[in-house]
Design a protein around this motif. Sequence first.
Motif, PDB file in Angstrom:
ATOM      1  N   PRO A  41       0.537  -1.200  -0.057  1.00  0.00           N
ATOM      2  CA  PRO A  41       0.092   0.047   0.108  1.00  0.00           C
ATOM      3  C   PRO A  41       1.021   1.245   0.079  1.00  0.00           C
ATOM      4  CG  PRO A  41       0.060  -0.727   2.111  1.00  0.00           C
ATOM      5  CD  PRO A  41       1.042  -1.732   1.428  1.00  0.00           C
ATOM      6  N   SER A  42       0.145   2.741  -0.783  1.00  0.00           N
ATOM      7  CA  SER A  42       1.129   3.336  -0.699  1.00  0.00           C
ATOM      8  C   SER A  42       0.469   4.158   0.786  1.00  0.00           C
ATOM      9  CB  SER A  42       0.519   4.564  -1.550  1.00  0.00           C
ATOM     10  OG  SER A  42       0.819   3.596  -2.781  1.00  0.00           O
ATOM     11  N   ARG A 251      -3.608  -8.324  -6.576  1.00  0.00           N
ATOM     12  CA  ARG A 251      -3.416  -6.737  -6.663  1.00  0.00           C
ATOM     13  C   ARG A 251      -4.502  -6.619  -7.284  1.00  0.00           C
ATOM     14  NH1 ARG A 251       1.134  -5.817 -11.170  1.00  0.00           N
ATOM     15  NH2 ARG A 251       0.435  -6.264 -12.727  1.00  0.00           N
TER      16      ARG A 251
HETATM   17  N1  GLU Z   1       1.306   0.189  -4.650  1.00  0.00           N
HETATM   18  C1  GLU Z   1      -0.371  -0.608  -5.782  1.00  0.00           C
HETATM   19  C2  GLU Z   1      -1.047   0.085  -4.807  1.00  0.00           C
HETATM   20  O1  GLU Z   1      -1.565   0.830  -3.995  1.00  0.00           O
HETATM   21  C3  GLU Z   1       0.395  -1.280  -5.615  1.00  0.00           C
HETATM   22  C4  GLU Z   1      -0.157  -2.702  -6.012  1.00  0.00           C
HETATM   23  C5  GLU Z   1       1.252  -4.317  -5.464  1.00  0.00           C
HETATM   24  O2  GLU Z   1       0.309  -4.615  -4.969  1.00  0.00           O
HETATM   25  O3  GLU Z   1       0.947  -4.160  -6.746  1.00  0.00           O
HETATM   26  O4  GLU Z   1      -1.890   0.557  -5.173  1.00  0.00           O
END
Ligand code: GLU
Length: 550
Positions: A41-42, A251
């Motif tokens: 997650p971001s 994802r």
């Molecule tokens: N940082 C990506 C998002 O928040 C993660 C996607 C992934 O899990 O590869 O969508």
Amino acid sequence: MDYHLLAERLFPHIHTTPEEIEARYPKRQLPEGAKVTRMGPSPTGFMHLGNLYGALVDERLAHQSGGVFYLRIEDTDKKREVEGGVQTIIEAFSSFGLPFDEGASLDGDNGVYGPYRQSQRAEIYQTFVKSLVQRGMAYPCFCTEEELAAAHAAQEANKENFGYYGKYAVWRDRPMEEIEAELNKGTPYVVRFRSEGSIENKVRHEDLVKGKMEVTENDQDVVILKSDGIPTYHFAHVVDDHLMGTTVVVRGEEWLATLPVHLQLFRAMGWKAPKYAHTAQLMKIDPETGGKRKLSKRKDPELALTFYAQEGYPVPAVLEYLMTLLNSNFEEWRRANPDAPMNDFPFSTKKMSGSGALFDIEKLRDVSKNVISRMDADTVYSYIADWSAANDPAFHALLTRDPARSKAYLAIGRGGKKPRKDLALWSDAKGYMDFMFDELFRPDYTMPERVPAEDARIILTDFAAVFDEDDTPDSFFEKMKQIASQHGYATDTKAYKADPSAYKGAVGDVSMVVRVAVAGRQNAPDLQTVMSIMGREKVLERLKKCADVL
Ligand code: GLU
């Protein structure tokens, strides 16, 4: 073109080699078939239901197979990052009881495959980009926003595909002198991957959720390193999931569109791509239009994970409901195994639906009622105590004033084959037990239709004379029957129904009078049990209070 010279010119500060980096990430020693999954997650400060939905898949795949579930913070976009965002992520998942085995934690990193925050991995990404440049597989691009916008407009006018490819890949084969000139001027640049792909070609992909498919090869020279030296998602995903040994990437399906880029990058790096599970979007029925749509941050409070804790949805209910959305055979399993822990269910990506999952909050409430009805009174009590401590301190004080009394009330109708299902949310508890506390007792003395006020008064007085807090529900009911027959009410409903003109009403009406007096409403759990918990004095006081106002 001397690619080595170019690489040195772009990355003079990078002295590590890909081999050195690889050596820092030895292959994981895990049993055969063990899966390694991660959440990425971001730290935007907003955790949504989709994150939890994906995390549950990750967690089950890893823990069901004796593998590892880890947390990686994808903080490459500084603009979207908020203060405390990492803490929000960690707390959200731990509050849902999805323990990470490894990764970013509140006090740094836990595990040897770190750093687990992408912002701390610049040297690693740049080492691999440098190596790609050395091999002529990546190059700097100095295009300005305006130039890219002009190309986009031309593509639109010519009805061509958008993007940086073919003749639009204007920096792809520029001579060193021109690159040198821009570097000397200090012009900002990105690094692009040199695609050898063609949209004429198809790539086969077998997705764990979507099944077998063919995707079009990527012909775009995508950006892998941004002008600040930080990688794009595409590159960071490939490097990190390779080094950290991820075996299954779970994802959202919005990433399917760029999957060809990722597969291409894995191949170019000489690495084995992980398996992918692209999960379907969470949809809901729009209450206004009746149509299906994606959950929206602006319109749907239930998208935010914080919503569930605030409203008092039990964690196990939310997880269990998500599992019904994830695996089509879960409900059937639950019916056959009503008391088994959810984690005994054999979760499988094969049972996941490739098309949108329909989120229905009413269904969640139903699941929640069932989940709560299977808990024992002590568990229910402690959940309600925790919830009210954070969300309703006044009720918390009442609930915990006499824990044994509160628990005794919450125990009514539990444990049997058909447990009561009064509570869907912890916030329902107050409305369910308010009459047990004088502070919250706001009686509505509406009596059953067939009982006139003067009868109600007499019934209450008669009952007060014979009430015994040690009665059983059966002996209590015998008393009710007696009072009924003394005042012209049938002692059983059947008799009343057979000849309604012979009676004023039935015994049920008579006991309803007592219920209304004691609970201040017509629905309450088993009356005799309620009265024994309240105690003689309180019951007599309530009977009198009601008789007085009738
Ligand atoms: N940082 C990506 C998002 O928040 C993660 C996607 C992934 O899990 O590869 O969508």
